[in-house]
Write an enzyme that holds these catalytic residues in place. Sequence first.
Site, mmCIF file in Angstrom:
data_model
loop_
_atom_site.group_PDB
_atom_site.id
_atom_site.type_symbol
_atom_site.label_atom_id
_atom_site.label_comp_id
_atom_site.label_asym_id
_atom_site.label_seq_id
_atom_site.Cartn_x
_atom_site.Cartn_y
_atom_site.Cartn_z
ATOM 1 N N ASP A 1 -0.977 -3.430 19.880
ATOM 2 C CA ASP A 1 0.352 -2.933 20.272
ATOM 3 C C ASP A 1 0.366 -1.444 20.589
ATOM 4 O O ASP A 1 1.341 -0.937 21.148
ATOM 5 C CB ASP A 1 1.358 -3.189 19.129
ATOM 6 C CG ASP A 1 1.805 -4.632 19.068
ATOM 7 O OD1 ASP A 1 1.284 -5.458 19.849
ATOM 8 O OD2 ASP A 1 2.678 -4.947 18.234
ATOM 9 N N GLY B 1 -6.278 0.251 10.818
ATOM 10 C CA GLY B 1 -5.290 -0.810 11.014
ATOM 11 C C GLY B 1 -5.894 -2.179 10.778
ATOM 12 O O GLY B 1 -6.774 -2.609 11.517
ATOM 13 N N ALA C 1 0.338 -11.091 19.315
ATOM 14 C CA ALA C 1 -0.837 -11.225 18.456
ATOM 15 C C ALA C 1 -2.099 -11.670 19.210
ATOM 16 O O ALA C 1 -3.171 -11.085 19.005
ATOM 17 C CB ALA C 1 -0.514 -12.189 17.318
ATOM 18 N N GLU D 1 14.886 -15.458 17.184
ATOM 19 C CA GLU D 1 14.433 -16.216 16.002
ATOM 20 C C GLU D 1 15.318 -15.920 14.792
ATOM 21 O O GLU D 1 15.731 -16.823 14.070
ATOM 22 C CB GLU D 1 12.986 -15.849 15.672
ATOM 23 C CG GLU D 1 11.987 -16.494 16.597
ATOM 24 C CD GLU D 1 10.566 -15.934 16.407
ATOM 25 O OE1 GLU D 1 9.629 -16.593 16.828
ATOM 26 O OE2 GLU D 1 10.412 -14.824 15.855
ATOM 27 N N GLY E 1 -4.355 -5.064 11.057
ATOM 28 C CA GLY E 1 -3.498 -6.086 11.666
ATOM 29 C C GLY E 1 -4.361 -7.042 12.486
ATOM 30 O O GLY E 1 -5.571 -7.162 12.277
ATOM 31 N N PHE E 2 -3.730 -7.728 13.429
ATOM 32 C CA PHE E 2 -4.454 -8.729 14.215
ATOM 33 C C PHE E 2 -5.629 -8.110 14.975
ATOM 34 O O PHE E 2 -6.722 -8.673 15.017
ATOM 35 C CB PHE E 2 -3.507 -9.396 15.217
ATOM 36 C CG PHE E 2 -2.568 -10.360 14.563
ATOM 37 C CD1 PHE E 2 -2.997 -11.614 14.191
ATOM 38 C CD2 PHE E 2 -1.248 -10.013 14.323
ATOM 39 C CE1 PHE E 2 -2.127 -12.516 13.585
ATOM 40 C CE2 PHE E 2 -0.374 -10.904 13.719
ATOM 41 C CZ PHE E 2 -0.814 -12.159 13.353
ATOM 42 N N GLY E 3 -5.402 -6.961 15.593
ATOM 43 C CA GLY E 3 -6.457 -6.339 16.396
ATOM 44 C C GLY E 3 -7.617 -5.858 15.540
ATOM 45 O O GLY E 3 -8.790 -6.163 15.806
ATOM 46 N N VAL F 1 -3.572 7.313 7.839
ATOM 47 C CA VAL F 1 -4.159 8.235 8.809
ATOM 48 C C VAL F 1 -3.057 9.135 9.364
ATOM 49 O O VAL F 1 -1.967 8.669 9.708
ATOM 50 C CB VAL F 1 -4.860 7.442 9.940
ATOM 51 C CG1 VAL F 1 -5.214 8.360 11.106
ATOM 52 C CG2 VAL F 1 -6.103 6.769 9.381
HETATM 53 C C1 LIG Z 1 9.081 -9.907 13.494
HETATM 54 C C2 LIG Z 1 7.949 -10.062 14.465
HETATM 55 C C3 LIG Z 1 7.718 -11.288 15.069
HETATM 56 C C4 LIG Z 1 6.654 -11.441 15.958
HETATM 57 N N1 LIG Z 1 6.443 -12.672 16.528
HETATM 58 C C5 LIG Z 1 5.375 -12.847 17.331
HETATM 59 C C6 LIG Z 1 5.084 -14.135 17.873
HETATM 60 O O1 LIG Z 1 5.800 -15.099 17.623
HETATM 61 N N2 LIG Z 1 3.967 -14.260 18.657
HETATM 62 C C7 LIG Z 1 3.138 -13.203 18.904
HETATM 63 O O2 LIG Z 1 2.122 -13.376 19.575
HETATM 64 N N3 LIG Z 1 3.398 -11.970 18.425
HETATM 65 C C8 LIG Z 1 4.494 -11.769 17.649
HETATM 66 N N4 LIG Z 1 4.764 -10.525 17.143
HETATM 67 C C9 LIG Z 1 3.937 -9.376 17.591
HETATM 68 C C10 LIG Z 1 2.616 -9.295 16.855
HETATM 69 O O3 LIG Z 1 2.824 -9.393 15.462
HETATM 70 C C11 LIG Z 1 1.952 -7.975 17.226
HETATM 71 O O4 LIG Z 1 1.754 -7.966 18.612
HETATM 72 C C12 LIG Z 1 0.634 -7.796 16.510
HETATM 73 O O5 LIG Z 1 0.850 -7.721 15.120
HETATM 74 C C13 LIG Z 1 -0.073 -6.537 16.987
HETATM 75 O O6 LIG Z 1 -1.276 -6.409 16.296
HETATM 76 P P1 LIG Z 1 -1.902 -4.968 16.039
HETATM 77 O O7 LIG Z 1 -3.226 -5.199 15.398
HETATM 78 O O8 LIG Z 1 -1.837 -4.167 17.293
HETATM 79 O O9 LIG Z 1 -0.910 -4.251 15.035
HETATM 80 P P2 LIG Z 1 -0.342 -4.734 13.634
HETATM 81 O O10 LIG Z 1 -0.566 -6.165 13.397
HETATM 82 O O11 LIG Z 1 1.051 -4.206 13.587
HETATM 83 O O12 LIG Z 1 -1.239 -3.939 12.571
HETATM 84 C C14 LIG Z 1 -1.197 -2.547 12.491
HETATM 85 C C15 LIG Z 1 -1.809 -2.144 11.158
HETATM 86 O O13 LIG Z 1 -2.008 -0.745 11.181
HETATM 87 C C16 LIG Z 1 -1.620 -0.202 9.934
HETATM 88 N N5 LIG Z 1 -1.248 1.190 10.172
HETATM 89 C C17 LIG Z 1 -0.271 1.641 10.997
HETATM 90 N N6 LIG Z 1 -0.235 2.979 10.977
HETATM 91 C C18 LIG Z 1 -1.204 3.389 10.116
HETATM 92 C C19 LIG Z 1 -1.642 4.669 9.672
HETATM 93 N N7 LIG Z 1 -1.090 5.805 10.107
HETATM 94 N N8 LIG Z 1 -2.644 4.717 8.774
HETATM 95 C C20 LIG Z 1 -3.226 3.569 8.301
HETATM 96 N N9 LIG Z 1 -2.829 2.345 8.706
HETATM 97 C C21 LIG Z 1 -1.850 2.250 9.604
HETATM 98 C C22 LIG Z 1 -0.456 -1.074 9.498
HETATM 99 O O14 LIG Z 1 -0.255 -1.018 8.089
HETATM 100 C C23 LIG Z 1 -0.905 -2.448 9.978
HETATM 101 O O15 LIG Z 1 -1.643 -3.141 8.984
HETATM 102 C C24 LIG Z 1 5.822 -10.341 16.261
HETATM 103 C C25 LIG Z 1 6.056 -9.096 15.650
HETATM 104 C C26 LIG Z 1 7.107 -8.961 14.757
HETATM 105 C C27 LIG Z 1 7.348 -7.626 14.096
#
Ligand SMILES: Cc1cc2nc3c(=O)[nH]c(=O)nc-3n(C[C@H](O)[C@H](O)[C@H](O)COP(=O)(O)OP(=O)(O)OC[C@H]3O[C@@H](n4cnc5c(N)ncnc54)[C@H](O)[C@@H]3O)c2cc1C
Length: 367
Positions: free
Chosen positions: A308, A19, A324, A179, A21-23, A87
């Site tokens: 998340d 992943g 995030a 939003e 993403g932010f984490g 995955v």
């Molecule tokens: C529309 C929207 C608005 C938001 N607004 C805000 C805000 O204003 N403020 C705020 O703080 N937060 C906001 N959030 C929440 C924030 O974006 C999430 O809390 C944050 O992205 C979580 O980070 P993460 O690293 O856990 O997961 P994510 O950022 O979701 O990253 C997960 C990653 O894992 C990858 N992945 C998933 N499953 C698999 C798999 N099986 N195999 C390989 N890769 C995989 C995905 O492609 C992705 O790149 C918002 C979310 C959304 C959807």
Amino acid sequence: MTPTDLNKVGDRHHVVVVGGGFGGIQCIKSLKRANVRITLIDQRNHHLFQPLLYQVATTILAPSEIAWPLRQVFRDRKDVTTLLATVAGVHHQNKRVLLSDDTSIHYDTLVLATGARHSYFGHPEWEQNAPGLKTLEDATTIRRCILSAFEAAERTDDPELQRAHLTFAVIGAGPTGVELAGIIAELSHRILPREFRRIDTNTARILLIEAGPKVLPTFPQTLSDYAARALSKLGVEILLGDPVTACHATAVEVGETIIPCETIIWAAGVQASPAANWLQADHDRAGRVLVRPDLTVPRHDEIFVIGDTASVNDAHDNHVPGIAPAAKQMGAHVGGLCCRDRPTADIVAVCTLQDVVNAAQVQRRSS
Ligand SMILES: Cc1cc2nc3c(=O)[nH]c(=O)nc-3n(C[C@H](O)[C@H](O)[C@H](O)COP(=O)(O)OP(=O)(O)OC[C@H]3O[C@@H](n4cnc5c(N)ncnc54)[C@H](O)[C@@H]3O)c2cc1C
């Protein structure tokens, strides 16, 4: 390099981060000085700034303004190998990540940062009529639906049909729904009016539908009241207290009422990625893995779940929300202790939407 080859490279401790993403990104950044090799696996080739997705969905930003190629992000990090792959599971006895193409990768430490997706409360069939907003594809789909609705309204002489084309329903009055409804109202009432000749886009109805008693259900009452007033000023109609009972192609049902409407957007439910299933780990109702205070999975000191997909309480026993900054703090914590002792994570999940927007602007300016 195939996944099999990846297993043979070097003999350094191998951290697999799933992943980007932010984490996940923050975790890898925090591992910069660790003597480990890192493999980042993501099913997409880009990191996505999800908080600005609604701006892409409503034509304010272009997709490329909120997504950065993961390979580019880590091009100067020789210790990081990026892999575009999905995955499908984890074989924790053999310490292997299983990929959807039936290959697998060995890990010494595994960090699962796979985020969350929409939940349709047991009605997956609603998705085709009510897309959610999570990916760039979702954003461009929603954008197409919104713009097509205005175009279709401009072309028809049937007032009822025109009304349905110009009715936009956003389901769920959490931050994303608020939003989205607000920005669709701005688009309809402030940006588009001068661009159409036959229709008055000011007459568009923007409905924000929430089963609970207030908008922003998890926020303090004063903020909910403020948001409701601001939305009303923008011309958003807020429907509270009745759940959506069906999403059709041309109507949404709210309680007993059927509202003709051609654009429905789902912002109501969130379900964690299936990491808990992969690990056969305990999880909460949203599918988040119940991790220990140091973010490891019980009985698996070498597996971390962050962002998340993790369910964890902060030092004051409050549940850490899916935002995030929390994901980034978890990533930084895990990166910091991957090769050290493991103190308790001190997640301080404080952030305003403005913080997030500021961060995006800074990031855009510097890229
Ligand atoms: C529309 C929207 C608005 C938001 N607004 C805000 C805000 O204003 N403020 C705020 O703080 N937060 C906001 N959030 C929440 C924030 O974006 C999430 O809390 C944050 O992205 C979580 O980070 P993460 O690293 O856990 O997961 P994510 O950022 O979701 O990253 C997960 C990653 O894992 C990858 N992945 C998933 N499953 C698999 C798999 N099986 N195999 C390989 N890769 C995989 C995905 O492609 C992705 O790149 C918002 C979310 C959304 C959807």
